[in-house]
Scaffold this active site. Structure first.
Site, PDB file in Angstrom:
ATOM      1  N   HIS A  80       0.789  -1.165  -0.112  1.00 25.82           N
ATOM      2  CA  HIS A  80       0.256   0.111  -0.041  1.00 25.82           C
ATOM      3  C   HIS A  80       0.906   1.387   0.120  1.00 25.82           C
ATOM      4  CE1 HIS A  80      -3.438  -2.567   0.818  1.00 25.82           C
ATOM      5  NE2 HIS A  80      -3.041  -2.842   1.948  1.00 25.82           N
ATOM      6  N   GLY A 186      -8.856  -8.299   0.016  1.00 23.82           N
ATOM      7  CA  GLY A 186      -8.487  -8.934   1.224  1.00 23.82           C
ATOM      8  C   GLY A 186      -9.307  -8.576   2.394  1.00 23.82           C
ATOM      9  N   GLY A 197     -10.493  -4.681   3.276  1.00 26.47           N
ATOM     10  CA  GLY A 197     -11.150  -4.420   1.981  1.00 26.47           C
ATOM     11  C   GLY A 197     -10.561  -4.637   0.767  1.00 26.47           C
ATOM     12  N   CYS A 215       0.380 -10.914  -3.986  1.00 25.32           N
ATOM     13  CA  CYS A 215      -0.471 -11.731  -3.737  1.00 25.32           C
ATOM     14  C   CYS A 215      -0.145 -13.371  -4.191  1.00 25.32           C
ATOM     15  CB  CYS A 215      -1.885 -11.398  -4.530  1.00 25.32           C
ATOM     16  SG  CYS A 215      -2.247  -9.471  -4.373  1.00 25.32           S
TER      17      CYS A 215
END
Length: 284
Positions: A80, A186, A197, A215
């Site tokens: 992120h 997720g 989210g 991922c």
């Protein structure tokens, strides 16, 4: 579903540290479980951070020892940071929760958001999130001067893109015309209320993904709205659009509990073990 409330926590210079946002999620989750507030979606940006879901393997983490925050959501490792819009819908869902249906609703809202900007996205069977499909294999450019017949990823299940140069980097999947993920999902369900989210790449530096196996997927990459559209898109532009589609999809959803088939009669020990497994499943 009840009316959905949006809370914009912070963006740009006011981006919210991951641990701070996680604590805010816990507080909102507790309030929603107690029916003190309505369904709430937190929207924000994070400073750069890697987070690892429950199924993350050591071989998917950064090779250089970059810190990773281990979290209680489902899924694997992701990044992120600036240019990525993160949403944490904290919703009360009928129990037993149909986790797959919840994920599909989030995907629907994200797909509609991308479509409003003129970008066609889709799901890929067996892989959550929102994707841009690549070209057919025979039409993709060769990698490193090699034909696809010699692509090491086809023979080596443990192929590590982090060790094999920029031509295999997840951030370059668009140049290779491969499938590429634009938005990741997720979640965690606890006491019938969702947490965590989605994250949609608006205009981030996607080379952050090259330090990990995003991922846990080794044969595809990542992309962003700005890259795919060939123009700069800002989070400020995306915010009202994604709020509109989240509200439309989630508020109109006909929520139903997950169908549970009667289990065959088992010994008490086996039944207890199955109950634990079901509880764990509902938490990812």
């Amino acid at each position: 579903m009840s009316e959905l409330r949006f809370v914009r926590l912070g963006f740009g210079e006011e981006a919210v540290e991951y641990q701070e946002a996680w604590q805010t999620q816990r507080e909102v989750h507790a309030a929603r479980f107690a029916d003190e507030i309505e369904d709430t979606c937190l929207l924000l940006e994070h400073p750069p951070v890697y987070t690892a879901g429950r199924r993350t393997q050591d071989s998917e983490r950064p090779l250089d020892g970059t810190p990773v925050v281990d979290v209680d959501r489902g899924g694997k490792i992701t990044w992120h940071g600036p240019g990525q819009l993160v949403g944490y819908p904290i919703l009360k869902l009928p129990r037993p929760v149909d986790v797959v249906a919840h994920v599909r609703r989030l995907e629907d809202a994200l797909i509609l958001t991308c479509a409003e900007f003129g970008l066609e996205t889709t799901r890929i069977e067996g892989r959550s999130g929102v994707w841009v499909l690549g070209d057919p294999v025979e039409q993709r450019p060769s990698i490193g001067g090699l034909s696809l017949d010699f692509d090491p990823r086809l023979q080596d299940e443990e192929f590590d893109p982090r060790l094999n140069g920029p031509e295999y980097a997840p951030s370059n999947a668009g140049q290779r015309r491969e499938d590429r993920k634009l938005a990741a999902i997720g979640i965690r369900i606890a006491k019938g209320v969702s947490m965590h989210g989605f994250a949609i790449n608006v205009n981030p530096d996607n080379t952050w993904f090259d330090r990990i196996v995003p991922c846990g997927i080794r044969d595809a990459g990542v992309t962003s709205l700005s890259y795919e559209l060939g123009r700069g898109i800002t989070i400020a532009e995306v915010l009202p659009v994604i709020e509109k589609h989240l509200r439309a999809v989630l508020e109109s959803a006909e929520l139903r509990p997950r169908a549970v088939e009667p289990a065959p009669e088992r010994a008490p020990e086996a039944a207890a073990e199955a109950a634990v497994e079901a509880a764990v499943e509902a938490a990812v």
